[in-house]
Design a protein around this motif. Sequence first.
Motif, PDB file in Angstrom:
ATOM      1  N   UNK A 322       0.819  -1.221   0.000  1.00 55.35           N
ATOM      2  CA  UNK A 322       0.000   0.000   0.000  1.00 55.35           C
ATOM      3  C   UNK A 322       0.849   1.265   0.000  1.00 55.35           C
ATOM      4  N   UNK A 323       2.062   1.171  -0.563  1.00 58.27           N
ATOM      5  CA  UNK A 323       2.930   2.347  -0.661  1.00 58.27           C
ATOM      6  C   UNK A 323       2.711   2.993  -2.035  1.00 58.27           C
ATOM      7  N   UNK A 324       1.484   3.507  -2.191  1.00 56.59           N
ATOM      8  CA  UNK A 324       1.070   3.990  -3.505  1.00 56.59           C
ATOM      9  C   UNK A 324       1.817   5.256  -3.921  1.00 56.59           C
ATOM     10  N   UNK A 325       2.064   6.131  -2.976  1.00 56.95           N
ATOM     11  CA  UNK A 325       2.779   7.370  -3.326  1.00 56.95           C
ATOM     12  C   UNK A 325       4.198   7.065  -3.800  1.00 56.95           C
ATOM     13  N   UNK A 347      -0.644   0.142 -13.298  1.00 56.50           N
ATOM     14  CA  UNK A 347      -0.324   0.295 -11.880  1.00 56.50           C
ATOM     15  C   UNK A 347      -0.544   1.724 -11.403  1.00 56.50           C
ATOM     16  N   UNK A 348      -0.273   2.703 -12.259  1.00 53.38           N
ATOM     17  CA  UNK A 348      -0.531   4.095 -11.883  1.00 53.38           C
ATOM     18  C   UNK A 348      -2.031   4.337 -11.714  1.00 53.38           C
ATOM     19  N   UNK A 349      -2.822   3.705 -12.571  1.00 49.50           N
ATOM     20  CA  UNK A 349      -4.275   3.829 -12.435  1.00 49.50           C
ATOM     21  C   UNK A 349      -4.728   3.285 -11.082  1.00 49.50           C
ATOM     22  N   UNK A 350      -4.215   2.121 -10.701  1.00 51.21           N
ATOM     23  CA  UNK A 350      -4.579   1.533  -9.416  1.00 51.21           C
ATOM     24  C   UNK A 350      -4.134   2.416  -8.251  1.00 51.21           C
ATOM     25  N   UNK A 380     -10.643  -7.441 -14.137  1.00 48.43           N
ATOM     26  CA  UNK A 380     -11.243  -7.399 -12.794  1.00 48.43           C
ATOM     27  C   UNK A 380     -10.992  -6.047 -12.134  1.00 48.43           C
ATOM     28  N   UNK A 381      -9.772  -5.520 -12.311  1.00 45.63           N
ATOM     29  CA  UNK A 381      -9.443  -4.218 -11.709  1.00 45.63           C
ATOM     30  C   UNK A 381     -10.278  -3.100 -12.314  1.00 45.63           C
ATOM     31  N   UNK A 382     -10.394  -3.120 -13.639  1.00 54.78           N
ATOM     32  CA  UNK A 382     -11.118  -1.996 -14.262  1.00 54.78           C
ATOM     33  C   UNK A 382     -12.622  -2.124 -14.061  1.00 54.78           C
ATOM     34  N   UNK A 383     -13.116  -3.359 -13.893  1.00 58.55           N
ATOM     35  CA  UNK A 383     -14.533  -3.550 -13.533  1.00 58.55           C
ATOM     36  C   UNK A 383     -14.800  -2.893 -12.181  1.00 58.55           C
ATOM     37  N   UNK A 384     -13.863  -3.104 -11.242  1.00 58.67           N
ATOM     38  CA  UNK A 384     -14.019  -2.488  -9.914  1.00 58.67           C
ATOM     39  C   UNK A 384     -14.005  -0.963 -10.016  1.00 58.67           C
ATOM     40  N   UNK A 385     -13.154  -0.436 -10.906  1.00 61.98           N
ATOM     41  CA  UNK A 385     -13.090   1.009 -11.105  1.00 61.98           C
ATOM     42  C   UNK A 385     -14.409   1.544 -11.667  1.00 61.98           C
ATOM     43  N   UNK A 386     -14.915   0.894 -12.705  1.00 63.09           N
ATOM     44  CA  UNK A 386     -16.165   1.362 -13.300  1.00 63.09           C
ATOM     45  C   UNK A 386     -17.327   1.260 -12.305  1.00 63.09           C
ATOM     46  N   UNK A 387     -17.299   0.215 -11.493  1.00 62.10           N
ATOM     47  CA  UNK A 387     -18.345   0.052 -10.490  1.00 62.10           C
ATOM     48  C   UNK A 387     -18.281   1.190  -9.471  1.00 62.10           C
TER      49      UNK A 387
END
Length: 421
Positions: A322-325, A347-350, A380-387
Amino acid sequence: METNYAQQMLDALSSGQLEGAQRLFTQSLRHDNDDLIYSLAEELYALGFLNQSRRAYKKLLEKYPKEDEIRTALADIAIEDGEIDEAQNYLAQIQPNSESYLRSLLVKADIYQSEGLNESAEYSLLQAEKIAPNEDVIQFALAEFDYANQAFQKAITRYRALLLKGQREISRVDIVARIGVAYAQVGNYENAIGYLEQIKLNKMTTDTRFQLAILYQENNREDEAIRIFNDILEIDPKYTSVYPLLGLAYEKQQQLDDAYRTYQAGLAQDETNVRLYRLAGLAAEKTGDKTIAKEYYHKALKIDDADVMTIIALSELLITQHKFDDMINMLTQYLTEDISDPQFYWYLARAYQATGNDDKAQEYWKQSEPLFQENATFLLDIIAWYHQQGNRDAEISAMKQYLFLEPNDADMQIRLEDLVF
């Protein structure tokens, strides 16, 4: 009894008396008969004393200017010394009616091939074949030419013809090994293994053993691959190409500790091997030591800061932590340096989504979506984003594409039906 200075010189060389050998060489050129001088020239060439061999041959050529065999020998020496023009000058003096013309064509082919003039090299070899179509040395030279130029099927045909004539080895090249490796190159692994297994292990070169181990690995015969890889390292621990493959073989056998130790042993032999650092990092992650894993990735990037596979591995680690920054800073810096990969955008999108920067997340989801339509995990990741964004139409479209790839996912099928109906 006639004094044999040539033999005395060779004896002096074998005992390390170089100054004495040089004096005896001079005496040989002055006093030995021509047959002894010719034999001495051959021996000196074989031993790598090219200057002395050249002097002996030149003395003989002055006396026998019509002996083209001497010219081909001098051409060989010139090639060894990198004097290509000199070699060509000798060969140009050999006429088609000479007994040495055939040999001169083969030497010419070597010269052309060394200079990357493959068409000229092949022409010389085919000319030689016209003169002596059944000569094994010429067929072997053509097979080697095809092999070197990745015309493996043609090479196999010629090698097999030689093998059927009883020729197992020419110029210290094992014909069976050549056929095996050539079959491997065209993807016929079964035949490749069949030929290579005909060679006794103690007769195999290290490279041939390595090739056989790779073939075992390609055919899911991991135990045999592991055995041969370890045999190679026992003979030569500096054969560093083995370590990553051996480690991966152990991983496939679920022997993670052995894999990790293998990568570490490889790095002890080669501290600049980026792939080994990356594999060691991945193995460390699997053992739960993410701190050490990160150290391995940073060591790899210190050697090659543009190694995309290591950047991706480090990015994935930062995501799990979770070290996104940290990941955003790293990947955006790489992108400004024109170091990129489609997975960077994913990965940047996530990461931007996880940090609540929806505008940036949208930007990178839009860039990455066309690139990963065949990747179920991405979908699966982009489905979660659209949701999350309440974009029902885009979510349905991504779900349909996902189910095209994963038609047995009953949960996703139910979710899609709920949305549609």
